[in-house]
Design a protein around this motif. Structure first.
Motif, mmCIF file in Angstrom:
data_model
loop_
_atom_site.group_PDB
_atom_site.id
_atom_site.type_symbol
_atom_site.label_atom_id
_atom_site.label_comp_id
_atom_site.label_asym_id
_atom_site.label_seq_id
_atom_site.Cartn_x
_atom_site.Cartn_y
_atom_site.Cartn_z
ATOM 1 N N GLY A 163 0.970 10.181 5.091
ATOM 2 C CA GLY A 163 1.540 9.450 3.972
ATOM 3 C C GLY A 163 1.847 8.026 4.390
ATOM 4 O O GLY A 163 2.276 7.784 5.509
ATOM 5 N N VAL A 164 1.610 7.067 3.499
ATOM 6 C CA VAL A 164 1.818 5.641 3.783
ATOM 7 C C VAL A 164 2.741 5.045 2.723
ATOM 8 O O VAL A 164 2.621 5.372 1.542
ATOM 9 C CB VAL A 164 0.471 4.883 3.786
ATOM 10 N N GLY A 165 3.623 4.148 3.141
ATOM 11 C CA GLY A 165 4.477 3.419 2.204
ATOM 12 C C GLY A 165 5.469 4.271 1.466
ATOM 13 O O GLY A 165 5.817 3.988 0.326
ATOM 14 N N PRO A 192 3.136 13.057 2.784
ATOM 15 C CA PRO A 192 1.822 13.549 3.210
ATOM 16 C C PRO A 192 1.386 14.702 2.307
ATOM 17 O O PRO A 192 2.215 15.341 1.656
ATOM 18 C CB PRO A 192 2.071 14.044 4.641
ATOM 19 N N LEU A 193 0.096 14.974 2.272
ATOM 20 C CA LEU A 193 -0.437 16.057 1.459
ATOM 21 C C LEU A 193 0.197 17.375 1.877
ATOM 22 O O LEU A 193 0.436 17.602 3.066
ATOM 23 C CB LEU A 193 -1.951 16.142 1.620
ATOM 24 N N PRO A 209 0.833 -1.207 0.000
ATOM 25 C CA PRO A 209 0.000 0.000 0.000
ATOM 26 C C PRO A 209 0.864 1.253 0.000
ATOM 27 O O PRO A 209 1.887 1.311 0.684
ATOM 28 C CB PRO A 209 -0.800 -0.096 1.300
ATOM 29 N N LYS A 210 0.470 2.228 -0.790
ATOM 30 C CA LYS A 210 1.186 3.495 -0.855
ATOM 31 C C LYS A 210 0.202 4.587 -1.229
ATOM 32 O O LYS A 210 -0.622 4.398 -2.124
ATOM 33 C CB LYS A 210 2.308 3.435 -1.891
ATOM 34 N N GLY A 211 0.282 5.700 -0.531
ATOM 35 C CA GLY A 211 -0.574 6.835 -0.849
ATOM 36 C C GLY A 211 -0.636 7.823 0.295
ATOM 37 O O GLY A 211 -0.101 7.586 1.371
ATOM 38 N N ALA A 212 -1.282 8.944 0.053
ATOM 39 C CA ALA A 212 -1.450 9.980 1.069
ATOM 40 C C ALA A 212 -2.927 10.284 1.212
ATOM 41 O O ALA A 212 -3.662 10.324 0.216
ATOM 42 C CB ALA A 212 -0.682 11.234 0.675
ATOM 43 N N ILE A 232 3.763 7.313 7.275
ATOM 44 C CA ILE A 232 3.733 5.953 7.813
ATOM 45 C C ILE A 232 4.567 5.099 6.882
ATOM 46 O O ILE A 232 4.340 5.077 5.680
ATOM 47 C CB ILE A 232 2.299 5.412 7.930
ATOM 48 N N ALA A 233 5.537 4.400 7.425
ATOM 49 C CA ALA A 233 6.456 3.582 6.615
ATOM 50 C C ALA A 233 5.731 2.534 5.838
ATOM 51 O O ALA A 233 4.725 2.039 6.146
ATOM 52 C CB ALA A 233 7.500 2.935 7.516
#
Length: 130
Positions: free
Chosen positions: A95-97, A101-102, A35-38, A129-130
């Protein structure tokens, strides 16, 4: 606690539980990309000053795994209430992966508030978030 120390403490709190959630999601689907995204969320505390009472996704990432993972992780982890908080909504970008972050805090203006504090009061620091 200074603001920098508090921001660092909040970052550490977010990284540990969310990493476990991400690892569980990867183990469930070994062929899927991590998973990856903000996302942009609006949060507020209730009676317990150590946990968020409400987390509302207001700006999705486009990855449904991230969109589900972030609010669940934020609800279950310790998250200390900032000094001076009066119960209104606070905007936060996560932010993830490895996603940044926005750059702008999400708008919490569409959410009903039960206090007289401005709804878009003081955004929280951006998190990754890693």
């Amino acid at each position: 606690m200074t603001r920098m120390l508090r921001a660092a403490a909040l970052s550490a709190l977010i990284l540990v539980p969310a990493a476990g959630v991400a690892a569980a999601a990867e183990a469930a689907a070994p062929d899927a990309a991590p998973p990856k995204g903000a996302v942009g969320v609006c949060v507020r505390w209730g009676a317990d000053p150590t946990k968020l009472a409400e987390v509302v996704l207001v700006k999705p990432s486009g990855d449904p795994r991230v969109d589900v993972m972030v609010p669940e992780a934020l609800r279950t982890m310790p998250f200390p209430k900032p000094d001076g908080d009066t119960g209104g909504w606070r905007a936060m970008s996560v932010g993830v992966g490895g996603a940044e972050p926005l750059s702008e805090a999400p708008d919490c203006g569409s959410l009903a508030s039960t206090v007289d504090e401005p709804i878009t009061a003081r955004p929280l620091p951006r998190k990754t978030i890693a």
